[in-house]
Design a protein around this motif. Structure first.
Motif, PDB file in Angstrom:
ATOM      1  N   ARG A 153     -15.949  30.206  51.969  1.00 21.68           N
ATOM      2  CA  ARG A 153     -16.325  31.876  51.994  1.00 21.68           C
ATOM      3  C   ARG A 153     -14.989  32.335  52.047  1.00 21.68           C
ATOM      4  NH1 ARG A 153     -19.454  32.333  57.206  1.00 21.68           N
ATOM      5  NH2 ARG A 153     -21.237  30.811  55.845  1.00 21.68           N
ATOM      6  N   ILE A 154     -15.088  32.836  51.471  1.00 19.74           N
ATOM      7  CA  ILE A 154     -13.734  33.835  51.898  1.00 19.74           C
ATOM      8  C   ILE A 154     -14.257  35.463  52.502  1.00 19.74           C
ATOM      9  CG2 ILE A 154     -11.994  35.546  50.697  1.00 19.74           C
ATOM     10  CD1 ILE A 154     -11.428  33.334  49.210  1.00 19.74           C
ATOM     11  N   GLU A 155     -14.112  36.204  53.764  1.00 21.97           N
ATOM     12  CA  GLU A 155     -14.212  37.450  53.942  1.00 21.97           C
ATOM     13  C   GLU A 155     -13.547  38.847  54.073  1.00 21.97           C
ATOM     14  OE1 GLU A 155     -17.744  36.512  58.212  1.00 21.97           O
ATOM     15  OE2 GLU A 155     -16.494  34.754  57.491  1.00 21.97           O
ATOM     16  N   ILE A 156     -13.628  40.147  53.581  1.00 16.24           N
ATOM     17  CA  ILE A 156     -12.889  41.240  54.384  1.00 16.24           C
ATOM     18  C   ILE A 156     -13.388  41.378  55.781  1.00 16.24           C
ATOM     19  CG2 ILE A 156     -11.340  43.272  53.750  1.00 16.24           C
ATOM     20  CD1 ILE A 156     -11.387  40.562  51.988  1.00 16.24           C
ATOM     21  N   LEU A 157     -12.591  41.944  56.355  1.00 13.74           N
ATOM     22  CA  LEU A 157     -12.787  42.964  58.081  1.00 13.74           C
ATOM     23  C   LEU A 157     -12.293  43.224  57.675  1.00 13.74           C
ATOM     24  CD1 LEU A 157     -13.720  38.600  59.656  1.00 13.74           C
ATOM     25  CD2 LEU A 157     -15.521  40.171  58.386  1.00 13.74           C
ATOM     26  N   ARG A 158     -12.436  44.368  58.176  1.00 15.81           N
ATOM     27  CA  ARG A 158     -11.537  46.029  58.786  1.00 15.81           C
ATOM     28  C   ARG A 158     -11.610  46.020  60.455  1.00 15.81           C
ATOM     29  NH1 ARG A 158     -13.745  49.199  54.482  1.00 15.81           N
ATOM     30  NH2 ARG A 158     -12.709  49.829  53.107  1.00 15.81           N
ATOM     31  N   LEU A 159     -10.777  45.922  61.040  1.00 14.40           N
ATOM     32  CA  LEU A 159     -10.256  45.352  62.016  1.00 14.40           C
ATOM     33  C   LEU A 159     -10.067  47.016  62.632  1.00 14.40           C
ATOM     34  CD1 LEU A 159      -9.027  42.399  63.042  1.00 14.40           C
ATOM     35  CD2 LEU A 159     -11.613  42.530  62.815  1.00 14.40           C
ATOM     36  N   SER A 160      -9.982  47.999  62.467  1.00 13.11           N
ATOM     37  CA  SER A 160      -9.065  49.181  62.503  1.00 13.11           C
ATOM     38  C   SER A 160     -10.160  49.425  63.397  1.00 13.11           C
ATOM     39  CB  SER A 160      -8.633  49.679  61.684  1.00 13.11           C
ATOM     40  OG  SER A 160      -8.331  51.159  61.526  1.00 13.11           O
ATOM     41  N   THR A 161      -9.814  50.271  64.291  1.00  6.87           N
ATOM     42  CA  THR A 161     -10.968  51.578  65.516  1.00  6.87           C
ATOM     43  C   THR A 161     -10.494  52.299  65.860  1.00  6.87           C
ATOM     44  OG1 THR A 161     -10.162  49.989  67.561  1.00  6.87           O
ATOM     45  CG2 THR A 161     -11.949  49.078  66.627  1.00  6.87           C
ATOM     46  N   ARG A 162     -10.784  53.309  66.105  1.00  6.12           N
ATOM     47  CA  ARG A 162     -10.395  54.559  66.198  1.00  6.12           C
ATOM     48  C   ARG A 162     -10.596  54.824  67.437  1.00  6.12           C
ATOM     49  NH1 ARG A 162      -8.894  57.936  62.556  1.00  6.12           N
ATOM     50  NH2 ARG A 162      -9.232  57.273  60.320  1.00  6.12           N
TER      51      ARG A 162
END
Ligand SMILES: Nc1nc2c(c(=O)[nH]1)N[C@H]1C(S)=C(S)[C@@H](COP(=O)(O)O)O[C@H]1N2
Ligand SMILES: [Mo]
Length: 172
Positions: A153-162
């Motif tokens: 499995r390959i996942e893209i995860l956006r960790l950016s938070t405001r």
């Protein structure tokens, strides 16, 4: 009789070939959570690179599609679009045994780093045996701990938070 045997053998081999092709696929999850299956045929069109992996003094040359290109194919930013919030986007690569490795998206971008990161499907010119069908290989690593075997499995995860609690730390 002989012809029947040959026909049965051919059918058996065809079934094995189909099974092999089906097994050469992996689960992918894009940045917005959209899941899909990526097959060997999907990977075949992507740019390939060679990367040396040092396994406790024993070097092997792995080859396969660029992880950054795979990430781009499933909706991640690439090249100059990897800036701002995208610098907090990560790729999680998981092996069939649950082994997990995380890389920053920018680390996989050929325009950002000289060393390539690939999803290897061949080593020293031959398809991967027990470690395959896919193995993560991170160019420049001094030891193979990040080289996840049997990638499933390959996942893209956006960790950016405001972070509204710390406006001074807000990214631009
Ligand atoms: N799927 C999976 N990949 C893995 C591991 C694991 O436990 N599971 N161990 C890692 C570690 S800690 C090392 S040192 C290398 C060993 O790779 P090798 O057996 O090809 O030398 O595989 C890495 N990849
Ligand atoms: Mo290891």
């Amino acid at each position: 009789m002989r012809r029947h045997l040959l026909a049965a053998l051919a059918a058996g081999l065809a079934a094995i070939a189909v099974e092999g092709a089906a097994a050469k696929s992996l689960e992918v999850v894009g940045p917005d959570g959209q899941g899909a299956t990526m097959t060997a045929a999907d990977l075949a069109g992507l740019p390939r690179q060679q990367v040396k992996l040092d396994k406790r003094g024993k070097a092997a040359t792995y080859e396969g599609p660029s992880l950054g290109a795979i990430a781009a194919r499933i909706g991640a930013a690439s090249g100059k679009a990897i800036h701002g919030a995208e610098l907090a986007t990560v790729i999680r690569v998981t092996g069939a045994d649950g082994y997990q490795v995380v890389l920053g998206l920018a680390e996989t971008d050929p325009a950002t780093r000289r060393e390539h990161v690939i999803l290897a499907d061949r080593a020293d010119g031959a398809p991967l045996a027990g470690d395959g069908p896919f193995r993560l290989v991170v160019g420049g690593d001094l030891r193979p701990a990040r080289s996840a075997r049997n990638v499933a499995r390959i996942e893209i995860l956006r960790l950016s938070t405001r972070n509204t609690d710390a406006p001074a730390l807000r990214h631009r």
